[in-house]
Design an enzyme around this catalytic site. Structure first.
Site, PDB file in Angstrom:
ATOM      1  N   THR B 155      37.695  36.190  37.238  1.00 23.11           N
ATOM      2  CA  THR B 155      36.899  37.427  37.134  1.00 23.11           C
ATOM      3  C   THR B 155      37.589  38.324  36.096  1.00 23.11           C
ATOM      4  O   THR B 155      37.349  38.158  34.902  1.00 23.11           O
ATOM      5  CB  THR B 155      36.732  38.115  38.504  1.00 23.11           C
ATOM      6  OG1 THR B 155      37.997  38.259  39.121  1.00 23.11           O
ATOM      7  CG2 THR B 155      35.805  37.321  39.401  1.00 23.11           C
ATOM      8  N   LYS B 181      42.906  32.245  41.485  1.00 25.01           N
ATOM      9  CA  LYS B 181      42.399  33.368  40.678  1.00 25.01           C
ATOM     10  C   LYS B 181      42.548  34.647  41.481  1.00 25.01           C
ATOM     11  O   LYS B 181      42.665  34.616  42.706  1.00 25.01           O
ATOM     12  CB  LYS B 181      40.937  33.175  40.262  1.00 25.01           C
ATOM     13  CG  LYS B 181      39.932  33.107  41.373  1.00 25.01           C
ATOM     14  CD  LYS B 181      39.454  34.394  41.964  1.00 25.01           C
ATOM     15  CE  LYS B 181      38.952  35.375  40.933  1.00 25.01           C
ATOM     16  NZ  LYS B 181      38.518  36.632  41.622  1.00 25.01           N
ATOM     17  N   THR B 192      38.787  39.141  44.378  1.00 25.52           N
ATOM     18  CA  THR B 192      39.355  38.323  45.428  1.00 25.52           C
ATOM     19  C   THR B 192      40.353  37.279  44.944  1.00 25.52           C
ATOM     20  O   THR B 192      40.203  36.772  43.849  1.00 25.52           O
ATOM     21  CB  THR B 192      38.162  37.574  46.030  1.00 25.52           C
ATOM     22  OG1 THR B 192      37.269  38.545  46.503  1.00 25.52           O
ATOM     23  CG2 THR B 192      38.553  36.635  47.110  1.00 25.52           C
ATOM     24  N   GLU B 272      46.113  43.448  37.272  1.00 24.15           N
ATOM     25  CA  GLU B 272      45.398  44.406  36.421  1.00 24.15           C
ATOM     26  C   GLU B 272      46.312  45.468  35.841  1.00 24.15           C
ATOM     27  O   GLU B 272      46.877  46.281  36.572  1.00 24.15           O
ATOM     28  CB  GLU B 272      44.277  45.066  37.223  1.00 24.15           C
ATOM     29  CG  GLU B 272      43.113  44.139  37.449  1.00 24.15           C
ATOM     30  CD  GLU B 272      42.054  44.719  38.382  1.00 24.15           C
ATOM     31  OE1 GLU B 272      40.979  44.119  38.464  1.00 24.15           O
ATOM     32  OE2 GLU B 272      42.310  45.746  39.003  1.00 24.15           O
ATOM     33  N   ASN B 394      39.969  50.105  36.664  1.00 26.19           N
ATOM     34  CA  ASN B 394      39.307  50.399  37.933  1.00 26.19           C
ATOM     35  C   ASN B 394      38.576  51.733  37.991  1.00 26.19           C
ATOM     36  O   ASN B 394      37.932  52.037  38.976  1.00 26.19           O
ATOM     37  CB  ASN B 394      40.330  50.311  39.067  1.00 26.19           C
ATOM     38  CG  ASN B 394      40.721  48.874  39.323  1.00 26.19           C
ATOM     39  OD1 ASN B 394      39.879  48.056  39.683  1.00 26.19           O
ATOM     40  ND2 ASN B 394      41.977  48.554  39.080  1.00 26.19           N
ATOM     41  N   THR B 399      30.263  50.582  36.869  1.00 28.93           N
ATOM     42  CA  THR B 399      28.863  50.237  36.628  1.00 28.93           C
ATOM     43  C   THR B 399      27.963  51.195  37.396  1.00 28.93           C
ATOM     44  O   THR B 399      28.393  51.785  38.379  1.00 28.93           O
ATOM     45  CB  THR B 399      28.555  48.813  37.107  1.00 28.93           C
ATOM     46  OG1 THR B 399      28.877  48.727  38.490  1.00 28.93           O
ATOM     47  CG2 THR B 399      29.362  47.809  36.334  1.00 28.93           C
TER      48      THR B 399
END
Lengths: 399, 399
Positions: B155, B181, B192, B272, B394, B399
């Site tokens: 992702t 992942k 996740t 991240e 984040n 969106t």
């Protein structure tokens, strides 16, 4: 008006020289009586600063005449020397106060000590004690003096934080005021929360303690700015009895909760880097404790806090965080949960609700309401968003 | 080599069309036997995605023939429809696999389903099922096919994450491989952690489960990147028996722990926005559980994570966070604690140690060693620093 709003109190804020910036760094609040009632609540951290150890012991008898607060040095993790310095500060100030013309003698154990700032470094005692003498000379009952005290306890706070309340009852008028500081952390130390409340109500030490403990539990103890607990957190309530009015316990409880609640929200509003204040309310829980635990858990989500910073009403991050609350702590059924952001219920009964595009995230005040539909209790925890500013303050400007 | 390193496994990764980006988003791992042993560990979140509910039930009997994993949609908080879709996915794939020339029949309950991506939106089933057919046609035992599978589950991961181990013993050679992942979160859903391990060892379902549970507890369950638990976390171990070698339980345990540990650290390394990987080791605790709890608490400090981002060896933030561990969970005396950062003991026996200027924080690998001197047990928890990049990923890109 704040710590001098109530009759019987004087305050001062001076530049001692503990802060390299040359800003005010020493505050003093003195209770001239007739009562010398005091109560305190302190950090539950197992690593506690020397002034917390001193003040916790000193206030245990329910009395205090003065509070000395310094910024610039937390006197935390300073070992035996830190304990010696905290005691010496109290005893020195007691001596200076006792030597004032017409003053009653003040015992060292009736002086409470609060420190905030860099941790791990010993406090510069000659500088601190000279500042204490200057503060005594500057003591005044004016609003300006109270403001100078509130300014002198600031660390990374961008504004001073004061509040006061005047209450009229059948027996007359009495007042409650206070000052607070704390917005997160300041490298390499901690921007502890320190708070001093003063009242001229006629109360016993037990009454004062009961009101303070209850109020703290529902106000400042429900603030979770960045999940990091300080070694120095201290909230004090001093009562002079100067108004001659003895309020009912409930009246006292309400007043302390109101002022401490307002001061607490000022902390959130000034939190490091924050662009949104977030009130997370969990309702429909089996108990207030369950609701508080759930709200506190949600308030700790970095992902949710980032989403709010980005004006994103991200209910998924509310749900995923809510799901980490143990069943035995707060029972609920995920299929029955509603989540509303700023009044729009975008998640309803475990599925999609109203259009998330209807949520206006531009106001600084952000409300996240989580309805569990599993009981009748509710609780609110306050936090703030996680922004580039927070990272900058806590990462880029290190020493 | 990863999920096809062990004999008896084929894999595929294709573009189904669930991701708007047009990147690969559907992976398949098939166990051709002779054994069909399987074990799984799943998120402990109370809000669980439909595929987790399906797979937890499906693997309970210790068998599985295939795992289908999609990115782009988490199928979480999707209610009854989500459950129906997860089941339909498994049954559809079972049908396609059963219809292959020479194939043995596959039952729907022998297909495990994993999803990651946006939560709250129903999965696009026609797109998913067409992709499943394409993936079956692309199944291959090559390293390239395994790599395509590892790529299709990404992702916000910036790199695919694969690992494999080959073990030689008196009874012959056997292998263990895997893909993983997960790097944090992806608005408005969750990135996740999904992991599939495969081995050609001859093991029973109980052996596989024991090895997986023990390994997960000491590896992926000790990673705390941002404190946010997913609704979809899944770690699976499939065993084909294809090597004909039956290792000792201890040998199996060690191999699973080694591969899962390496894969887990790859997650931290790709977290991240992270610029430092942080290994927090608490030693001298009364038990491993106590050490883990203390290390986990320290790993959750945003302030410490910001300090590391700023190359600041801030022991004060270690101590203040350590102090929030309840006494009954991990007893220690703050006056006896040592803290070393990257090998330099800057806090010793509750006071200042070596000069913090001696600490080199420039390497990506950061070691924080906390010695409690209160027992003989130790544990390590892995986290990463908190940076502007994390906030950007984040908050800014919503969106």
């Amino acid at each position: 008006m704040s710590v001098t709003a109530a009759k019987g109190f004087r305050a001062a804020g001076v530049v001692a020289g503990l802060k390299e910036s040359g800003k005010p760094d020493l505050a003093l609040v003195v209770n001239d009586g007739p009562l010398d009632v005091a109560a305190g609540v302190f950090t539950t951290n197992r690593v506690v600063a020397a002034p917390v150890v001193w003040s916790r012991n000193a206030v245990a008898d329910g009395t205090a005449r003065a509070v000395i607060l310094n910024s610039g040095s937390a006197n935390a993790c300073t070992g035996e020397r830190g304990a010696t310095d905290a005691r010496a500060t109290a005893e020195y100030l007691a001596g200076v106060l006792s030597s004032q013309p017409g003053a009653a003698p003040v015992d060292g154990t009736d002086v409470l000590v609060c420190s905030t700032g860099v941790i791990g470094a010993p406090i510069d005692m000659p500088v601190l004690l000279a500042g204490a003498s200057a503060a005594v000379a500057a003591l005044d009952a004016s609003a300006e003096a109270a403001h100078r005290a509130a300014t002198a306890i600031m660390t990374t706070d961008t504004v001073s934080k004061e509040d006061a309340l005047s209450l009229e009852g059948p027996a007359g008028t009495w007042s409650l005021g206070g000052m607070i500081k704390g917005v997160g952390m300041l490298a390499p130390g901690m921007a502890t929360m320190l708070c001093v409340l003063t009242t001229d109500a006629v109360v016993t030490a037990d009454d004062a303690r009961a009101a303070l403990v209850a109020a703290a539990a529902r106000t400042v103890n429900r603030i979770n700015s960045d999940g990091c607990m300080s070694t120095n957190d201290t909230v004090l309530l001093l009562a002079s009895g100067g108004s001659g009015v003895a309020p009912e316990q409930e009246e006292l409880d309400d007043a302390v909760a109101e002022v401490l609640g307002r001061l607490g929200r000022r902390l959130v509003a000034d939190a490091e880097g924050a662009t949104h204040d977030i009130a997370i309310t969990v309702s429909g829980a089996v108990s207030e404790e369950a609701a508080e635990a759930a709200a506190r858990t949600v308030s700790a989500s970095n992902l949710l806090k980032c989403a709010v910073a980005g004006n994103d009403p991200n209910w998924g991050r509310v749900l995923s965080q809510l799901g980490t609350v143990p069943e035995e702590v707060c029972p609920f059924d995920a299929e029955e949960v509603d989540v509303a952001v700023n009044g729009v219920t975008i998640f309803r009964h475990g599925g999609l609700g109203e259009d998330r595009g209807l949520v206006d995230m531009t106001p600084r005040e952000t409300r996240i309401d989580i309805a569990l539909h599993h009981g009748a209790a509710e609780a609110t925890v306050w936090t703030n968003d996680l922004t580039h500013g927070y990272v900058t303050i806590n990462a880029d400007y290190t020493t």
